[in-house]
Scaffold this motif. Structure first.
Motif, PDB file in Angstrom:
ATOM      1  N   LEU A 120      16.945   1.891 -59.453  1.00 10.15           N
ATOM      2  CA  LEU A 120      16.311   3.401 -58.835  1.00 10.15           C
ATOM      3  C   LEU A 120      17.469   4.227 -58.166  1.00 10.15           C
ATOM      4  O   LEU A 120      18.246   3.502 -57.243  1.00 10.15           O
ATOM      5  CB  LEU A 120      15.308   3.225 -57.862  1.00 10.15           C
ATOM      6  CG  LEU A 120      13.876   2.602 -58.264  1.00 10.15           C
ATOM      7  CD1 LEU A 120      13.099   2.399 -57.041  1.00 10.15           C
ATOM      8  CD2 LEU A 120      13.439   3.844 -59.074  1.00 10.15           C
ATOM      9  N   MET A 125      11.546   5.525 -54.935  1.00 14.94           N
ATOM     10  CA  MET A 125      10.888   6.334 -55.740  1.00 14.94           C
ATOM     11  C   MET A 125      10.921   7.877 -55.735  1.00 14.94           C
ATOM     12  O   MET A 125      11.532   8.117 -54.619  1.00 14.94           O
ATOM     13  CB  MET A 125       9.098   5.866 -55.783  1.00 14.94           C
ATOM     14  CG  MET A 125       9.021   4.657 -56.109  1.00 14.94           C
ATOM     15  SD  MET A 125       9.439   4.048 -57.928  1.00 14.94           S
ATOM     16  CE  MET A 125       7.885   4.791 -58.616  1.00 14.94           C
ATOM     17  N   LEU A 126      10.557   8.739 -56.469  1.00 17.47           N
ATOM     18  CA  LEU A 126      10.663  10.159 -56.479  1.00 17.47           C
ATOM     19  C   LEU A 126      10.364  10.687 -55.158  1.00 17.47           C
ATOM     20  O   LEU A 126      10.704  11.428 -54.479  1.00 17.47           O
ATOM     21  CB  LEU A 126      10.126  10.969 -57.488  1.00 17.47           C
ATOM     22  CG  LEU A 126      10.322  12.403 -57.799  1.00 17.47           C
ATOM     23  CD1 LEU A 126      11.820  12.670 -57.794  1.00 17.47           C
ATOM     24  CD2 LEU A 126       9.811  12.941 -58.996  1.00 17.47           C
ATOM     25  N   GLU A 128       9.851   9.714 -52.247  1.00 16.12           N
ATOM     26  CA  GLU A 128      10.506   9.601 -51.121  1.00 16.12           C
ATOM     27  C   GLU A 128      12.095   9.922 -51.081  1.00 16.12           C
ATOM     28  O   GLU A 128      12.817   9.965 -50.017  1.00 16.12           O
ATOM     29  CB  GLU A 128      10.576   8.309 -50.756  1.00 16.12           C
ATOM     30  CG  GLU A 128       9.377   7.490 -50.666  1.00 16.12           C
ATOM     31  CD  GLU A 128       9.403   5.784 -50.339  1.00 16.12           C
ATOM     32  OE1 GLU A 128       9.754   5.498 -49.197  1.00 16.12           O
ATOM     33  OE2 GLU A 128       9.162   5.238 -51.380  1.00 16.12           O
ATOM     34  N   HIS A 129      12.495  10.476 -52.252  1.00 22.61           N
ATOM     35  CA  HIS A 129      13.659  10.618 -52.499  1.00 22.61           C
ATOM     36  C   HIS A 129      14.200  12.160 -51.848  1.00 22.61           C
ATOM     37  O   HIS A 129      13.504  12.968 -51.988  1.00 22.61           O
ATOM     38  CB  HIS A 129      14.200  10.871 -53.810  1.00 22.61           C
ATOM     39  CG  HIS A 129      15.534  10.782 -54.415  1.00 22.61           C
ATOM     40  ND1 HIS A 129      16.837  11.387 -53.807  1.00 22.61           N
ATOM     41  CD2 HIS A 129      16.314   9.597 -55.075  1.00 22.61           C
ATOM     42  CE1 HIS A 129      17.929  10.901 -54.252  1.00 22.61           C
ATOM     43  NE2 HIS A 129      17.464   9.791 -55.097  1.00 22.61           N
ATOM     44  N   LYS A 132      14.325  15.310 -54.386  1.00 21.62           N
ATOM     45  CA  LYS A 132      13.655  15.311 -54.940  1.00 21.62           C
ATOM     46  C   LYS A 132      13.226  16.753 -55.756  1.00 21.62           C
ATOM     47  O   LYS A 132      13.300  16.924 -57.001  1.00 21.62           O
ATOM     48  CB  LYS A 132      12.142  14.938 -54.372  1.00 21.62           C
ATOM     49  CG  LYS A 132      10.972  15.263 -54.997  1.00 21.62           C
ATOM     50  CD  LYS A 132       9.514  14.901 -54.333  1.00 21.62           C
ATOM     51  CE  LYS A 132       8.366  15.563 -55.062  1.00 21.62           C
ATOM     52  NZ  LYS A 132       7.130  15.535 -54.307  1.00 21.62           N
ATOM     53  N   THR A 147      11.871  13.004 -64.879  1.00 27.34           N
ATOM     54  CA  THR A 147      11.893  12.378 -63.530  1.00 27.34           C
ATOM     55  C   THR A 147      10.373  12.600 -63.221  1.00 27.34           C
ATOM     56  O   THR A 147       9.886  11.669 -62.775  1.00 27.34           O
ATOM     57  CB  THR A 147      12.752  13.240 -62.754  1.00 27.34           C
ATOM     58  OG1 THR A 147      13.946  13.200 -63.242  1.00 27.34           O
ATOM     59  CG2 THR A 147      12.853  12.926 -61.390  1.00 27.34           C
ATOM     60  N   GLY A 151       8.172   9.475 -62.140  1.00 27.13           N
ATOM     61  CA  GLY A 151       8.021   9.211 -60.960  1.00 27.13           C
ATOM     62  C   GLY A 151       9.252   8.582 -60.180  1.00 27.13           C
ATOM     63  O   GLY A 151       9.028   8.205 -58.897  1.00 27.13           O
ATOM     64  N   PHE A 152      10.365   8.489 -60.680  1.00 27.99           N
ATOM     65  CA  PHE A 152      11.495   8.006 -60.169  1.00 27.99           C
ATOM     66  C   PHE A 152      12.652   8.408 -61.002  1.00 27.99           C
ATOM     67  O   PHE A 152      12.579   9.148 -62.265  1.00 27.99           O
ATOM     68  CB  PHE A 152      11.393   6.467 -60.089  1.00 27.99           C
ATOM     69  CG  PHE A 152      11.235   5.855 -61.422  1.00 27.99           C
ATOM     70  CD1 PHE A 152      12.304   5.585 -62.190  1.00 27.99           C
ATOM     71  CD2 PHE A 152       9.963   5.216 -61.818  1.00 27.99           C
ATOM     72  CE1 PHE A 152      11.831   4.868 -63.753  1.00 27.99           C
ATOM     73  CE2 PHE A 152       9.600   4.620 -62.745  1.00 27.99           C
ATOM     74  CZ  PHE A 152      10.804   4.477 -63.811  1.00 27.99           C
ATOM     75  N   ASN A 195      17.316  10.087 -67.946  1.00 30.58           N
ATOM     76  CA  ASN A 195      15.748   9.892 -67.294  1.00 30.58           C
ATOM     77  C   ASN A 195      14.807  10.642 -68.362  1.00 30.58           C
ATOM     78  O   ASN A 195      13.628  10.235 -68.850  1.00 30.58           O
ATOM     79  CB  ASN A 195      15.521  10.489 -66.021  1.00 30.58           C
ATOM     80  CG  ASN A 195      15.972   9.365 -64.973  1.00 30.58           C
ATOM     81  OD1 ASN A 195      15.492   8.546 -64.755  1.00 30.58           O
ATOM     82  ND2 ASN A 195      17.251   9.385 -64.676  1.00 30.58           N
ATOM     83  N   LEU A 207      13.402  -1.653 -64.199  1.00 33.27           N
ATOM     84  CA  LEU A 207      14.159  -1.463 -63.135  1.00 33.27           C
ATOM     85  C   LEU A 207      14.476  -2.970 -62.592  1.00 33.27           C
ATOM     86  O   LEU A 207      13.764  -3.897 -62.654  1.00 33.27           O
ATOM     87  CB  LEU A 207      13.059  -0.847 -62.045  1.00 33.27           C
ATOM     88  CG  LEU A 207      12.626   0.527 -62.206  1.00 33.27           C
ATOM     89  CD1 LEU A 207      11.433   0.851 -60.867  1.00 33.27           C
ATOM     90  CD2 LEU A 207      13.690   1.237 -62.189  1.00 33.27           C
TER      91      LEU A 207
END
Length: 333
Positions: A120, A125-126, A128-129, A132, A147, A151-152, A195, A207
């Motif tokens: 990741l 995950m997306l 929390e990025h 994003k 993406t 979701g990531f 992605n 992953l």
């Protein structure tokens, strides 16, 4: 398992030196490793003692040069090779970016039966990025949905490849998506295309645990203890105001390797203990501030402080006064 790097470099950059550090650290950890460097014809011509670029050939197992027309730029050459590695390397491999340091024995990668896998980006995950919105905006500009659909975002710095029909299809699709991104949309990044290739081939990429691509500046400290590969992101420190948090990412250190034509003893000692090579850093643990660190407002303030210090000090004084008054009012309630 083969360990594969892609190097496109000239005497004007430090990519060769970064690659040399990484392959040296891999050879130190695994003396018998099958290390392959894929490069281009122009870069390969510089691997001579006269140019102080002969050490790499002594360290790796094989160097494979891919021919390009002179009109093809360095970034294009790098991406065209990287997204087509199975065309040049037979069998299973672990791809590793050059701006990395190997921290331990890597043969346990064989235990993972994934056909294709990565780590990741940012170890989250997306949702929390911190990037994003940037990832989604770039995908939208490119007409990609990878993406959002996954979701990531999988980081392209370390990729496990098994010699299967699916994995070969993933790379072919990655190559096609990158060419569209580069030549139709003028975006040379390869991660968006990776992605997108993942979603186009059925979201089958798996992953790997974070220690296989430990990104210390992006949440990777949680994986440092067991890290196999530290990915220090050399591009992060391109600006003159950026301070390397990781000692081996320091351009002055890499410049010493360039001037020596090899890795000096003190830097070799650092590479033998890569998990302990951190500079003093300022840790920010206020969620409000972390949430705006990548905001254009933050960088605008940084520019004002650097170029218009008096204006910055004036605004700073006004902000301090307003905060002080606000605290006083709050205290009286």
């Amino acid at each position: 398992m083969k360990y594969v790097y892609v190097l496109v470099s000239s005497e004007d950059d430090l990519y060769y030196e970064q690659c040399l550090m990484s392959v040296w650290s891999l050879r130190f950890q695994m003396p018998d490793a099958d290390i392959i460097v894929l490069t281009d014809n122009r870069t390969a011509q510089t691997f001579t003692p006269e140019k102080k670029r002969a050490e790499l050939e002594k360290t790796v197992s094989h160097i494979i040069a891919v021919d390009f027309e002179d009109s093809v730029g360095k970034a294009e050459r790098s991406r065209l090779i990287k997204t087509a590695i199975p065309d040049y390397v037979q069998g299973d491999f672990l791809y590793i970016d050059c701006d990395t340091v190997i921290c331990g024995e890597l043969s346990s990668i064989e235990e993972y039966e994934h056909e294709a896998a990565g780590v990741l980006d940012g170890h989250v995950m997306l949702g929390e990025h911190i990037h994003k919105d940037y990832f989604l905006a770039r995908d939208k500009e490119l007409g990609f949905t990878g993406t959002k659909a996954a979701g990531f975002n999988i980081n392209g710095g370390v990729i496990l490849f098994r010699n299967t029909d699916y994995a070969r299809s993933l790379f072919r699709t990655w190559n096609e998506a990158w060419k569209f991104s580069a030549y139709q949309k003028h975006d040379l990044h390869d991660q968006s295309a990776l992605n997108e290739a993942n979603v186009r081939t059925g979201l089958k990429m798996q992953l790997l645990p974070g220690e296989w691509n430990c990104q210390p500046s992006h949440g990777g400290l949680a994986f440092l203890k067991d890290a196999k590969i530290i990915h220090y992101y050399s591009s992060e420190f391109a600006g003159k105001y950026y301070i390397p948090y990781y000692k081996l990412a320091d351009k002055t250190l890499q410049q010493r390797i360039k001037e020596a034509g090899g890795i000096p003893d003190d830097i070799q000692a650092m590479l033998r203990e890569p998990k302990f090579q951190f500079n003093k850093v300022h840790l920010i643990n206020d969620q409000r501030i972390v949430g705006i660190m990548q905001s254009p407002l933050t960088f605008m303030l940084a520019d004002i402080k650097a170029k218009l210090p008096r204006l910055f000090r004036f605004w700073e004084a006004q902000a301090a006064f307003v905060r002080k008054v606000g605290k006083q009012i709050k205290g009286k309630k």
